[in-house]
Scaffold this motif. Sequence first.
Motif, PDB file in Angstrom:
ATOM      1  N   THR A   4       0.848  -1.187   0.000  1.00  0.00           N
ATOM      2  CA  THR A   4       0.000   0.000   0.000  1.00  0.00           C
ATOM      3  C   THR A   4       0.887   1.242   0.000  1.00  0.00           C
ATOM      4  OG1 THR A   4      -0.072   0.060   2.404  1.00  0.00           O
ATOM      5  CG2 THR A   4      -1.867  -1.092   1.300  1.00  0.00           C
ATOM      6  N   ALA A   5       0.374   2.347  -0.492  1.00  0.00           N
ATOM      7  CA  ALA A   5       1.110   3.619  -0.450  1.00  0.00           C
ATOM      8  C   ALA A   5       0.152   4.771  -0.651  1.00  0.00           C
ATOM      9  CB  ALA A   5       2.198   3.674  -1.516  1.00  0.00           C
ATOM     10  N   SER A   6       0.590   5.934  -0.229  1.00  0.00           N
ATOM     11  CA  SER A   6      -0.147   7.164  -0.490  1.00  0.00           C
ATOM     12  C   SER A   6       0.824   8.317  -0.304  1.00  0.00           C
ATOM     13  CB  SER A   6      -1.335   7.313   0.460  1.00  0.00           C
ATOM     14  OG  SER A   6      -2.029   8.502   0.176  1.00  0.00           O
ATOM     15  N   ASP A   7       1.358   8.832  -1.414  1.00  0.00           N
ATOM     16  CA  ASP A   7       2.352   9.900  -1.313  1.00  0.00           C
ATOM     17  C   ASP A   7       2.046  11.105  -2.191  1.00  0.00           C
ATOM     18  OD1 ASP A   7       2.909   9.020  -3.835  1.00  0.00           O
ATOM     19  OD2 ASP A   7       5.024   8.623  -3.475  1.00  0.00           O
ATOM     20  N   GLY A   8       0.847  11.195  -2.740  1.00  0.00           N
ATOM     21  CA  GLY A   8       0.488  12.351  -3.542  1.00  0.00           C
ATOM     22  C   GLY A   8       0.641  12.144  -5.037  1.00  0.00           C
ATOM     23  N   ASN A   9       1.356  11.106  -5.475  1.00  0.00           N
ATOM     24  CA  ASN A   9       1.449  10.839  -6.908  1.00  0.00           C
ATOM     25  C   ASN A   9       0.105  10.331  -7.415  1.00  0.00           C
ATOM     26  OD1 ASN A   9       4.104  11.561  -7.023  1.00  0.00           O
ATOM     27  ND2 ASN A   9       4.893   9.497  -7.201  1.00  0.00           N
ATOM     28  N   LEU A  10      -0.104  10.412  -8.719  1.00  0.00           N
ATOM     29  CA  LEU A  10      -1.335   9.886  -9.296  1.00  0.00           C
ATOM     30  C   LEU A  10      -1.387   8.371  -9.209  1.00  0.00           C
ATOM     31  CD1 LEU A  10      -1.674  12.059 -12.511  1.00  0.00           C
ATOM     32  CD2 LEU A  10      -2.845  12.335 -10.334  1.00  0.00           C
ATOM     33  N   ASP A  11      -0.207   7.748  -9.156  1.00  0.00           N
ATOM     34  CA  ASP A  11      -0.088   6.293  -9.154  1.00  0.00           C
ATOM     35  C   ASP A  11      -0.179   5.776  -7.722  1.00  0.00           C
ATOM     36  OD1 ASP A  11       0.411   3.718  -9.912  1.00  0.00           O
ATOM     37  OD2 ASP A  11       2.532   4.019 -10.301  1.00  0.00           O
ATOM     38  N   VAL A  12      -1.391   5.686  -7.177  1.00  0.00           N
ATOM     39  CA  VAL A  12      -1.590   5.316  -5.778  1.00  0.00           C
ATOM     40  C   VAL A  12      -2.517   4.110  -5.690  1.00  0.00           C
ATOM     41  CG1 VAL A  12      -2.535   6.087  -3.576  1.00  0.00           C
ATOM     42  CG2 VAL A  12      -1.219   7.670  -4.971  1.00  0.00           C
ATOM     43  N   LEU A  13      -2.093   3.103  -4.957  1.00  0.00           N
ATOM     44  CA  LEU A  13      -2.956   1.949  -4.724  1.00  0.00           C
ATOM     45  C   LEU A  13      -4.058   2.346  -3.753  1.00  0.00           C
ATOM     46  CD1 LEU A  13      -0.299  -0.851  -4.180  1.00  0.00           C
ATOM     47  CD2 LEU A  13      -1.720  -0.518  -6.187  1.00  0.00           C
ATOM     48  N   THR A  14      -5.254   1.892  -4.030  1.00  0.00           N
ATOM     49  CA  THR A  14      -6.363   2.201  -3.136  1.00  0.00           C
ATOM     50  C   THR A  14      -6.727   1.013  -2.261  1.00  0.00           C
ATOM     51  OG1 THR A  14      -7.930   1.602  -4.871  1.00  0.00           O
ATOM     52  CG2 THR A  14      -7.326   3.930  -4.683  1.00  0.00           C
ATOM     53  N   ALA A  15      -6.054  -0.107  -2.464  1.00  0.00           N
ATOM     54  CA  ALA A  15      -6.303  -1.298  -1.651  1.00  0.00           C
ATOM     55  C   ALA A  15      -5.049  -2.161  -1.664  1.00  0.00           C
ATOM     56  CB  ALA A  15      -7.483  -2.087  -2.227  1.00  0.00           C
ATOM     57  N   ASP A  16      -4.977  -3.097  -0.735  1.00  0.00           N
ATOM     58  CA  ASP A  16      -3.863  -4.045  -0.753  1.00  0.00           C
ATOM     59  C   ASP A  16      -3.957  -4.928  -1.995  1.00  0.00           C
ATOM     60  OD1 ASP A  16      -2.723  -3.202   1.582  1.00  0.00           O
ATOM     61  OD2 ASP A  16      -3.625  -4.747   2.822  1.00  0.00           O
ATOM     62  N   HIS A  17      -2.811  -5.261  -2.544  1.00  0.00           N
ATOM     63  CA  HIS A  17      -2.744  -6.174  -3.679  1.00  0.00           C
ATOM     64  C   HIS A  17      -1.756  -7.273  -3.342  1.00  0.00           C
ATOM     65  CE1 HIS A  17      -5.172  -3.971  -6.574  1.00  0.00           C
ATOM     66  NE2 HIS A  17      -4.741  -2.913  -5.934  1.00  0.00           N
ATOM     67  N   GLU A  18      -2.049  -8.453  -3.803  1.00  0.00           N
ATOM     68  CA  GLU A  18      -1.196  -9.594  -3.504  1.00  0.00           C
ATOM     69  C   GLU A  18      -0.408  -9.978  -4.747  1.00  0.00           C
ATOM     70  OE1 GLU A  18      -2.293 -13.019  -0.761  1.00  0.00           O
ATOM     71  OE2 GLU A  18      -2.709 -13.799  -2.773  1.00  0.00           O
ATOM     72  N   VAL A  19       0.901 -10.171  -4.567  1.00  0.00           N
ATOM     73  CA  VAL A  19       1.775 -10.638  -5.635  1.00  0.00           C
ATOM     74  C   VAL A  19       2.365 -11.959  -5.157  1.00  0.00           C
ATOM     75  CG1 VAL A  19       3.857 -10.177  -6.968  1.00  0.00           C
ATOM     76  CG2 VAL A  19       2.328  -8.283  -6.353  1.00  0.00           C
ATOM     77  N   LEU A  20       2.067 -13.024  -5.868  1.00  0.00           N
ATOM     78  CA  LEU A  20       2.586 -14.336  -5.498  1.00  0.00           C
ATOM     79  C   LEU A  20       3.914 -14.560  -6.207  1.00  0.00           C
ATOM     80  CD1 LEU A  20      -0.706 -16.423  -5.738  1.00  0.00           C
ATOM     81  CD2 LEU A  20       0.367 -15.443  -3.694  1.00  0.00           C
ATOM     82  N   VAL A  36       3.371  -5.543 -12.464  1.00  0.00           N
ATOM     83  CA  VAL A  36       2.144  -6.161 -11.971  1.00  0.00           C
ATOM     84  C   VAL A  36       0.988  -5.175 -12.120  1.00  0.00           C
ATOM     85  CG1 VAL A  36       1.008  -7.142  -9.947  1.00  0.00           C
ATOM     86  CG2 VAL A  36       3.462  -7.527 -10.304  1.00  0.00           C
ATOM     87  N   ASP A  37      -0.097  -5.630 -12.721  1.00  0.00           N
ATOM     88  CA  ASP A  37      -1.298  -4.802 -12.820  1.00  0.00           C
ATOM     89  C   ASP A  37      -1.948  -4.756 -11.448  1.00  0.00           C
ATOM     90  OD1 ASP A  37      -3.671  -3.518 -13.329  1.00  0.00           O
ATOM     91  OD2 ASP A  37      -4.397  -4.987 -14.773  1.00  0.00           O
ATOM     92  N   ALA A  38      -1.947  -3.581 -10.845  1.00  0.00           N
ATOM     93  CA  ALA A  38      -2.514  -3.421  -9.505  1.00  0.00           C
ATOM     94  C   ALA A  38      -3.724  -2.501  -9.525  1.00  0.00           C
ATOM     95  CB  ALA A  38      -1.446  -2.890  -8.559  1.00  0.00           C
ATOM     96  N   GLY A  39      -4.273  -2.269 -10.700  1.00  0.00           N
ATOM     97  CA  GLY A  39      -5.438  -1.412 -10.802  1.00  0.00           C
ATOM     98  C   GLY A  39      -5.096   0.069 -10.804  1.00  0.00           C
ATOM     99  N   THR A  40      -3.817   0.412 -10.953  1.00  0.00           N
ATOM    100  CA  THR A  40      -3.382   1.795 -11.027  1.00  0.00           C
ATOM    101  C   THR A  40      -3.264   2.198 -12.495  1.00  0.00           C
ATOM    102  OG1 THR A  40      -1.086   1.041 -10.899  1.00  0.00           O
ATOM    103  CG2 THR A  40      -2.112   1.744  -8.831  1.00  0.00           C
TER     104      THR A  40
END
Length: 105
Positions: A4-20, A36-40
Amino acid sequence: LGCTASDGNLDVLTADHEVLLSEHAGLATVGESVLVDAGTLRPIAVTRIDAETFEVTGTECSHQHCGVTRNGSGWRCPCHGAVFTLEGARTSGPAPRGLTVYDWM
């Protein structure tokens, strides 16, 4: 990995994502990255830094939001030449800050 992250960039995850890791053979090698496609807007990058360390970064340049690509030992923006380390730190070019870095566990 979950991240997860939130730093002001447009590229911000809005939920946890799992990478196996088992689904990304490239991550078995130190220095390799997978996108990885994380919905961003742009994919996130997972990079194996050493035997036990991974870095998860966005792939969107903070200058004009172009997508960065792997370039040798780091990332480079093809639009205006900004250069970033594998860990996302800006090393040169017009980008005002590094890539988004995601906390992961």
